[in-house]
Each structure stands twice: as C-alpha cells, then as structure tokens.
Design an enzyme around this catalytic site. Structure first.
Site, PDB file in Angstrom:
ATOM      1  N   ASP A 160       5.278   5.917   1.765  1.00 52.94           N
ATOM      2  CA  ASP A 160       5.034   4.845   2.604  1.00 52.94           C
ATOM      3  C   ASP A 160       3.925   5.560   3.280  1.00 52.94           C
ATOM      4  O   ASP A 160       3.698   6.008   3.604  1.00 52.94           O
ATOM      5  CB  ASP A 160       6.288   5.138   3.893  1.00 52.94           C
ATOM      6  CG  ASP A 160       7.097   4.208   3.108  1.00 52.94           C
ATOM      7  OD1 ASP A 160       7.248   3.522   2.168  1.00 52.94           O
ATOM      8  OD2 ASP A 160       8.054   4.606   3.426  1.00 52.94           O
ATOM      9  N   HIS A 197       1.925   3.669  -3.884  1.00 55.14           N
ATOM     10  CA  HIS A 197       3.420   3.193  -2.413  1.00 55.14           C
ATOM     11  C   HIS A 197       3.942   2.734  -3.140  1.00 55.14           C
ATOM     12  O   HIS A 197       4.821   2.567  -1.813  1.00 55.14           O
ATOM     13  CB  HIS A 197       2.181   2.614  -1.962  1.00 55.14           C
ATOM     14  CG  HIS A 197       3.267   1.646  -0.833  1.00 55.14           C
ATOM     15  ND1 HIS A 197       3.265   2.051   0.738  1.00 55.14           N
ATOM     16  CD2 HIS A 197       2.202   0.767   0.624  1.00 55.14           C
ATOM     17  CE1 HIS A 197       3.929   1.478   1.275  1.00 55.14           C
ATOM     18  NE2 HIS A 197       2.222   0.795   1.639  1.00 55.14           N
TER      19      HIS A 197
END
Length: 548
Positions: A525, A521
């Site tokens: 995204d 992450h």
C-alpha cells in the site's frame, strides 16, 4: 544407465537459454562436474557441468538454438553403453548436430535422428541415399519455408557444407549437409512451406561420390528436382567442389547477407567470430561501426574508419534486437502487465554520507582493496530498512504473500550490450565492508561475463542507479517476481533551507539526492511505501555506522 542432461533454470524469471557452444562432442568421455556446454541467457553467460561421469552419447540441441528450461539437450551414458555405434555426432559450424547411426540388425545403418523435435536436421540413410528433412527450429515451430537452395541437383556436397536456407516465424538459418555425397534430388522447391520432418532432399552416398565417369553418369541419370530450371543431361557430370583458389564460401546467415547487400558490404572483409568462422550479425554491426554508418561501397576505395558509439552504431538504420535486448523487452512488458506500478519519490540529504566518504575513501581503499562508492551506503541502509518493513521484501505467489526469509539484493549493472542484475545473497548477514566487496566483485564479473548462473538470480529487492548518468530520478519497472525496486537519482549540491531546534531557518549548500521506490500495489500500500521511504531517508541522513 543413460542420464538426460537438461537446460538448467538460471533464475526465477528465466525460462529459456541458448546453447552457444558444445565443449564436448558425442562419443567423448566426460567427468562429473566437467564443463559440458556453454549457455547464454539475458542475465548470464555460463559453462554448464556434466551431472555424471560417462560418455556423451547424444547431442539433442544444437549450438545457437534457444530452448525452454528442463528441455533435454544431451544424453550421457555410462562408459561403453551404446557408444560403439556413434558416428561423430558433433555440432557443425552452423550449429546442428550430425546424425547418430544405430545398428538395427540390417546391412544398411539407419541414421534416423531421434532429436528431430528439438531442432536437429534429421536424416535417414537408405540404399538409394540419405533423406534430408525439414528440421524443427524450436518446440513451438512446426513448419519452415525453404528460401534458397545453396546447391543444385547434381552438385557435390561436403559434410557440414550449407545446403539450403530456411525461414520460420522466429529464425532464418542455413541448414548444413549432415553427410558428404551428391545432391541427387531436391523434393521441395524454393518458397515452399512444409511441415517439420518433411523430406526435402536426397543425398547419394559413397557410390555417388565415386570418381569414375560411369558412377558420375549414373548419379546424373537419377537426378530429379522440383525446381523447373534444373534439367539433368546424359553427359558425364563429374561432381566438382569449388576450391579455395576459385573462392571460399563465407559462412553467414540470410540476415547477415541481407544487411551486407543493403549496405554494399564485402563479407570477405569481415572477420567472423562465430562457430567455424561464421560471420554473425554482431560482426557486421561492429564492422559498420568502424567503417561508418553506411558501410564501404563495393566499387569505391575503403573510406577512413569513423568510430561510432557502441550503443548507437547504426544511426538511421533498423537493426534486429539482440538476444539479451529481446528478452529484456519481453520481461519489461510482462512486468507492467503483471504488476500495477506505483512510484514514490523522496529527496534525501546525503551530506553526512558525502563527508564520511570523502574523509575515509583513501584509507578504506588502502586497507581493503575496494573503492569506496556510494552504493554500499545505500545498500546497507536499504537492508536495514527492509528488515523493518518485510512486506517490501515480499512476493505475491498464487494469491498469497511470501515474506522472504533472506534479503537477496539485486544490483542493476549497465553493460554496453544491455542490462544485468547480479545478486548479493543474504545481504542481511553482511557487514558494510562485505557489501562493498560483494557489489564491486559482482559488477566487475558481470561486465567480464564471468558470473555464475546462481549469481544473477533469486533477488528479492533491486537497486538501480540511473543517477550516474545525471538524471534527477527515474520511475523504474519492477524486476519480477519482486514487489519493489529502488531507483537512485543523481547526487547534486543544492541550496536548502535548514531549521534548527529553536525554529530558526538558514540556507545552506547540501548534497541532495532523489530516491524513487517503484512498488506493486497488489502487495504494498502507499502507506507502507511511505513508511519504508521515510525510514530509508532517516537512516541515510543520520548515518552513524562503521564502514570498516
């Protein structure tokens, strides 16, 4: 001039390797690119060639020792350079190179081993004998504990014969005698912990090995020991060596003997596959798997062998991690600590691909000599999708995102002894047939331990097919330093609601499969992951490519 030979880096995430075998001994001539030694990592077993032609002047790292990449493991000199002074510094059966004598203008040669810091037992030849020191068992090891003396003062020892056992925070090992002679003095007793390069014993030289009673008596008169139960007598103590008729000493590690003791195993019944017939932990585990979980009792007839799964050979037992298993464990923990993992699961209708495969598999194999599996379909779709979403084929490096120029596709392969990830390099340049051939070839050679080092490193995106074992889907751990990994779930027929162009719903039997993208992450995204997976789903469900 001398050329240092170093432990090569076998991939971006590999930082150490184990020398499993020296293919040359010190003093041997070697040609450029001629195999010099074998190494093992958590990904590959490989032969490493000599970078230059010359003479193998020195072996600095012994068989069985694990060292960091770029560690100097040997020195190759030009022909005739410092070789006349070498005295067969070969790797012993227990994995330690023997000392190299260097003429220093004195009548007595000095056997000081310059490689003491890399795990080799150092010795210093003196008029009174050869000093044996505590070896360094790795770059981060600075002390060791003598757990057992295998000889007592006054005993004769042969070169390469196990002399004592040591224990460190990383290994238990037998240390062989680097020379033949008489163990004239034990300086460090059992249970004592000392720094590396500490003199732990002295072995008398040729004079002490004389067969005359006068020579033997002289050797006995000089014997001292830190062990209180060793008391030299004045009577002639002619050194003796246990003959093969009296019983041959089996070569094994303290760990192996501990397991044998716990399981009441007779080590003489186990065939050793290690160096010089050494019985390894794997030999014991194999023997136990063939004999039952508790092993045969020493006082009972051998029971009928009960086959046990290779994966779970010792149900209810505690077995040390293998080298590969330990490194896999380390890498997985590191990955979870490095990357904030997020997972996105999509269900894909694979019916079109199932039909194409069923229709074409016989012709495909007959024409190309390769079995048509589902993996090339998925690999080709992944490559096409990675081209459209390069952030998924990227890595985070020093606060910046590196968008890789090529798509190097890692394909996880399950082995009986662990997991390995061969890599299809520049997958974006390969056709469907090229991908199918590359995947089949790499998987086959991975299982046969025939991969080259560069074929198991440098991946930028990994596929792992745990669905072959029947699971719905898995949540994979990222293969560092990649940003994402795609787990392939099981392919199953399901009743699915289909909606036509006019909005009419029908129920049909379709071949469905879950795909799970594990992603970092920090780099990717959730929206990027969703777009990637949506495009992958579209490509698979609407397959329209030639398969060759």
């Amino acid at each position: 001039m001398p050329t240092d030979v170093i432990m090569p880096q076998m991939g971006e995430s590999i930082f150490e390797g184990t020398i499993t075998k020296w293919l040359k001994k010190a003093g041997d001539s070697v040609q450029k690119d001629e195999p010099l030694f074998e190494i093992s990592t958590d990904k590959v077993d490989a032969e490493i060639p000599s970078p230059v032609a010359g003479i193998l002047a020195e072996i600095k790292v012994s068989e069985g020792e694990t060292v960091q990449v770029n560690t100097v493991v040997a020195v190759v000199s030009e022909s005739g350079e410092a070789i006349a002074q070498a005295q067969e510094p070969v790797a012993s059966g227990d994995g330690f190179p023997e000392p190299v004598s260097k003429i220093e203008g004195q009548a007595e040669p000095s056997n000081a081993d310059s490689s003491a810091g890399s795990g080799s037992p150092s010795t210093v030849s003196m008029a009174g004998g050869t000093e044996i020191v505590m070896p360094q068992m790795g770059e981060s090891i600075f002390e060791g504990t003598i757990t057992k003396w295998l000889k007592k003062a006054g005993d004769a020892v042969q070169k390469d014969e196990p002399l004592f056992e040591i224990s460190t925070d990383k290994v238990d090992a037998e240390i062989p005698s680097p020379v033949a002679g008489v163990l004239t003095e034990i300086k460090v007793h059992e249970g004592a912990t000392v720094q590396i390069n500490t003199v732990v014993a002295v072995i008398g030289g040729a004079a002490a090995m004389g067969t005359s009673q006068n020579g033997a008596a002289q050797a006995a008169a000089t014997i001292t020991s830190a062990k209180p139960d060793v008391t030299p007598t004045s009577s002639p103590a002619v050194p003796t060596i246990v003959s093969t008729q009296e019983g041959k000493r089996l070569r094994s590690s303290p760990l192996v003997r501990r397991i044998a003791k716990d399981k009441n195993l007779d080590l003489s019944e186990i065939r050793g596959t290690g160096s010089a017939g050494r019985i390894t932990k794997e030999d014991v585990i194999r023997h136990l798997s063939q004999s039952g979980t508790n092993g045969p009792k020493a006082t009972s007839p051998k029971p009928e062998a009960k086959p046990v799964s290779v994966i779970s050979p010792l149900v209810g037992q505690t077995v040390p991690l293998s080298k590969m298993r330990a490194i896999i464990a380390q890498r997985m923990v590191e990955s979870l600590q490095i990357s904030p993992h997020v997972h996105s699961v999509f269900k894909v209708d694979m019916t079109r691909i199932v039909r194409v495969r069923e229709r074409e598999k016989a012709r495909f194999e007959a024409r190309n000599g390769v079995t048509l599996t589902y993996m090339p379909f998925i690999a080709a779709a992944a490559v096409e999708t990675l081209r459209k979403y390069p952030v998924v084929n990227a890595s985070l490096e020093s606060g910046a995102i590196r968008y890789h120029q090529n798509i190097n596709l890692g394909i996880a392969v399950a082995l009986e002894w662990g997991l390995i990830v061969p890599v299809v390099k520049q997958a974006e340049d390969r056709s469907f047939l090229g991908l199918a051939r590359a995947i089949a070839d790499l998987a086959e050679r991975a299982r046969a331990k025939k991969l080259k080092p560069e074929e198991a490193s440098g991946s930028t995106f990994t596929l792992t097919n745990s669905g072959i074992f029947g699971e719905e889907f898995g949540t994979p751990i990222i293969n560092q330093p990649e940003s994402a990994i795609l787990a392939i779930g099981g392919l199953k027929k399901e009743a699915v609601v289909l909606t036509d162009a006019e909005g009419n719903d029908t129920i049909a039997i379709r071949s469905m499969q879950h795909f799970c993208l594990g992603f970092d992450h920090r780099t990717i995204d959730g929206a990027d992951a969703g777009r990637f997976m949506g495009e992958l789903k579209k490509t698979l469900e609407n397959w329209d490519k030639e398969i060759g």
